[in-house]
Design an enzyme around this catalytic site. Sequence first.
Site, PDB file in Angstrom:
ATOM      1  N   LYS A   1      49.348  33.156  47.422  1.00 25.86           N
ATOM      2  CA  LYS A   1      48.423  33.235  46.287  1.00 25.86           C
ATOM      3  C   LYS A   1      48.435  31.966  45.446  1.00 25.86           C
ATOM      4  O   LYS A   1      47.751  31.886  44.415  1.00 25.86           O
ATOM      5  CB  LYS A   1      48.761  34.455  45.428  1.00 25.86           C
TER       6      LYS A   1
ATOM      7  N   CYS B   1      44.942  47.757  45.983  1.00 23.74           N
ATOM      8  CA  CYS B   1      46.334  48.215  45.913  1.00 23.74           C
ATOM      9  C   CYS B   1      46.746  48.458  44.462  1.00 23.74           C
ATOM     10  O   CYS B   1      47.873  48.147  44.051  1.00 23.74           O
ATOM     11  CB  CYS B   1      47.285  47.227  46.578  1.00 23.74           C
TER      12      CYS B   1
END
Length: 654
Positions: A472, A610
Amino acid sequence: MSTSENEKSARRFVNDGLGPDLAGNLQALPAGLPDPAVLARMANEFFTALPAAHAVVPGAPYPAEAAPGAEAASLGTNRVEYSTRPTTSIPTAAQLPASPSTLSAADSESQILAGANTLPSAWPAAADATHFLGPASLSFLEDIRPLASYSRVPLPIADYTTAIKIPSETELQALANSFSSAAVPGVPESTIDLAAPQVSGLGIQPGAREESVGYSFLNEIRQLVPTAAAPAQIPSDELPALTLSSQPFDVQAIRRDFPILQERIQGKPLIWLDNAATTQKPQSVIDRLSHFYAHENSNIHRAAHELAARATDAYEAAREKVRRFLNASSVREIIFVRGATEGVNLVAQSWGRQNIQKDDEIVITWLEHHANIVPWQMLCAEKGARLRVAPVDDSGQVILDEYQKLLGQRTRLVAFAQVSNALGTVTPAQEMIEMAHRYGAKVLLDGAQAVSHMQTDVQSLDCDFYVFSGHKMFAPTGIGVIFGTLDILENTQPWHGGGNMIQDVTFEKTTYQPAPGRFEAGTGNIADAVGLGAAIDYLERVGMVNISRYEHDLLLYATERLQRIPGLRLIGTAREKAGVLSFVLDGFRTDDVGAALNRQGIAVRAGHHCAQPILRRFGVESTVRPSLALYNTCEEIDALVSAIWNLKQGHTSL
């Protein structure tokens, strides 16, 4: 060097894992060669005398007494500076050795070395810039690129110990004083760090490799090989280092560093707005991975051969880069894992199992990713502890008064996200940590969505644990980090058992390594840890302040444009937000919106991300989630808005 001194040096290198071959070479050194410590001091003084010289020494994998002169083996001390002051001229092609990239395999290394050490005292005026092409350069400084020197060519150990004519201390000083900065029309005074990994271009040139931190004597010799015209004696404080962070933010220059952004999807240019799921990789990271596998691939720490030393040095250098990036106090506080998810699980299954008891309490928030919910649920179920959840308001921000009410004498741990992956909310982390510490609780901060968007200082935050994923933040997948304060890590039992994390094993008892080794069982993800280090180099060159400012402006622009669309509802409107724009569109399923955007080459996430509990808090099961990074543009936001308008109007083919 006396015979006894040679024997001591040989024994030292054998102990460092260099083996008897190098020890034999030391015996063959010419008479009168200075002691390695003297060479280290000479090299260090020479390069320290250069303007803007700096030393960043990654955490060496060997103890200091086993690597004398390690302070001279710094990464990034060779710098080339340019100024408008009168200078000597640039040499012609005929007077320069051939660039390493043009040498054939048949060219002997001794020829290369001899050429690299041959620097005329007076260079003629004619210049052939092709011989000054560097291994890489900053993409938006194309006019400066021809001025960089070619990179060094690594030689076998024997050549470093026998082929180089070592200058005396006086000769080194004379060499440094003989150079002056080049007067280059149209080029401002600035400094380019050629030794550090570059932001753009070719990354690491084939044939080059990083300095081997553990091989201090070899590093000292390498530092003595000139690689470029040395700068004039200009005070370092007069010439700030020329990095991206000292330049205006140029998003088009940034975009050129990411090759995947040239892809076409459905015949249209790729617009990558799925950065909260994963980020794309700059060429320098891609090149660093390729270089590792081509020149350094080996297991680490245990072998006594050259490739093991290279791999170990690269791996431990990456750990030092992470330490610096987070401002941790020691490399021993940095643990490599597969990602933030494994990081949370490791803390839960090591520190948590050891410290959480029946009726203890763990506090989280409604904002959490499943990875910061499920491991604590599992631990509570095993231990008989309670999981308590701090609520959020209608904007998506934690309600601090309610959070404080959850804290008490039974609170053992608080775990929450610094930035919500589903809403983009930036939590008041420092205040929440301070409140938890008043009750003696430890705090785990999930930084997966924060580290690539804002400066992170774990000492200032005062968190006990900090976890994030490399993928990320423009690094490879499969690598992540746990920061843990050293006093906690040293008193925490490991989770995984196996090789590399032990000091001694018998059938009756195992003694573990100190942190971080005790938490890194087996063969780690060595190459991707090195890639993470390259990603950190990239972010530091761009500058985290620059990134935060640019992404904030882009977020404001995107928010204003999206709010103009009738029937579009943004989910999560906290005042403090990072670049996440979750929304739902009246009359359309989120999957249908995502598919329509994909037909326009626009990549977004559509789903629950999620993070089902926080979406249900807002009455939805899924959202469309564009998420921003440093390479996105206002033009891409316009394309996103236009595609949504067209979808509402039924013009899905446009």
